[in-house]
Write an enzyme that holds these catalytic residues in place. Sequence first.
Site, mmCIF file in Angstrom:
data_model
loop_
_atom_site.group_PDB
_atom_site.id
_atom_site.type_symbol
_atom_site.label_atom_id
_atom_site.label_comp_id
_atom_site.label_asym_id
_atom_site.label_seq_id
_atom_site.Cartn_x
_atom_site.Cartn_y
_atom_site.Cartn_z
ATOM 1 N N PRO A 4 0.820 -1.209 0.000
ATOM 2 C CA PRO A 4 0.000 0.000 0.000
ATOM 3 C C PRO A 4 0.853 1.259 0.000
ATOM 4 C CG PRO A 4 0.111 -0.902 2.206
ATOM 5 C CD PRO A 4 0.832 -1.882 1.312
ATOM 6 N N TYR A 22 -4.885 13.783 -14.121
ATOM 7 C CA TYR A 22 -5.920 12.755 -13.975
ATOM 8 C C TYR A 22 -7.336 13.321 -13.883
ATOM 9 C CZ TYR A 22 -1.851 9.994 -12.396
ATOM 10 O OH TYR A 22 -0.627 9.386 -12.281
ATOM 11 N N CYS A 24 1.492 29.443 -16.741
ATOM 12 C CA CYS A 24 0.944 29.861 -18.040
ATOM 13 C C CYS A 24 0.409 28.672 -18.823
ATOM 14 C CB CYS A 24 2.005 30.610 -18.832
ATOM 15 S SG CYS A 24 2.434 32.198 -18.112
#
Length: 419
Positions: free
Chosen positions: A274, A316, A344
């Site tokens: 994990p 994402y 930018c």
Amino acid sequence: MTHFPYLNGQLHVENVPVARMAEEVGTPFYCYSTAAITDHYQAYVSALQDLDAKVYYSLKANSNQAVVATLARLGAGGDVVSLGEMYRALKAGIPADKIVFAGVGKTRDELAEALKAGIHQINVESESELDTLSEVAKSLGKQAVIALRINPDIDAKTHAKISTGKSENKFGIDIDHAAQIYSRAARLPGIRVAGISCHIGSQLTDLTPYRAAFSRIAELVTSLRRAGLPVERVDLGGGIGIAYRNEQTIDLKDYAAAVREIIAPLGCAIELEPGRSIVGNAGLLITRVINVKSGVSRKFVILDAAMNDLIRPTLYDAYHDIIPVMQPSNDDPVSRVDIVGPVCETGDRFAEQRAMSPLQAGDLVAICSAGAYGAVMASTYNTRLPPAEVLVKGDAFQVVRPRPTYDAIIGQDSVPSWL
């Protein structure tokens, strides 16, 4: 997220006011809670305490030495995917015999250094990597202890960019050819094949793909043993999702029950890797409002943090809660704003049309669930200084990665003699 309360109208990390840290450290900065990291790690230990199971923290989620050292002292091993991460794990106090080296593209040098260090296990992802590792191990007079990473062709139902267990993904060995390659590995010089590894993706919020993958692993282990091949270990990877916006995710007790039902009867040592579920909800990105700009049809809250500091929303389309450091009143008006950074790029945006209480220049806000895949993916794009990192324990805090200077960043370059 726990350990991030409002106390006396101010956001705290454990017992430390965020505003106090911002005043001393400057913004933007990442802030991690020792108590949250500890709680999340201990939840795994508790859920799996009756099994022969060990937790190998995935450093790619957050490899700050203070975070890794915190977990090392709790007894965690390390899951690494590069030589640099292996060095980080060792320097933070994780013993070599508690390190698993995964990754689809390990170089000869990385494999050699892993063998010299005497790590616990190398997860082999292809037949060609297996041959390379055999050659490297022979040349060093070492024996490489490996787990063969299989690709079970399971759709993890997660974001396409972090799904790793489908047949078209680059990871692992097709499960239909796994027995043949496992048998060959058992005969190769310099190789001791110890088990099977499987990792189907990150940020899973449904147990169903796990159960399907576990079942395929169990079938493969049974088949290998029938063929007279030893299987000592099963590496189940990581991937349990966290709640970014109060969504339903996997209960660790239910996950452990599935492991107990499907994998434990095999009698193998069980390994878990994990990362996000340990550190994701243990960290905030603290940033200050530069300006509030009214456009033709939208209002923009411009922060001093940007996509180079936290790229997940851009990369994402990820959601992160964003909350004011000063607790808003229940009767404060709410309006919809775009929360953006100063880079930018139009994609430099943390939230679009997010309902927020009033904000003005100078206000502090916290971007939540930022402990995983935040600082580790930060860059100096636009020659912006990367955020500092802070670790809190109780009523104490310390900068565990200082913000670099412009001279330090520019000094990494050199100008050729002909200029």
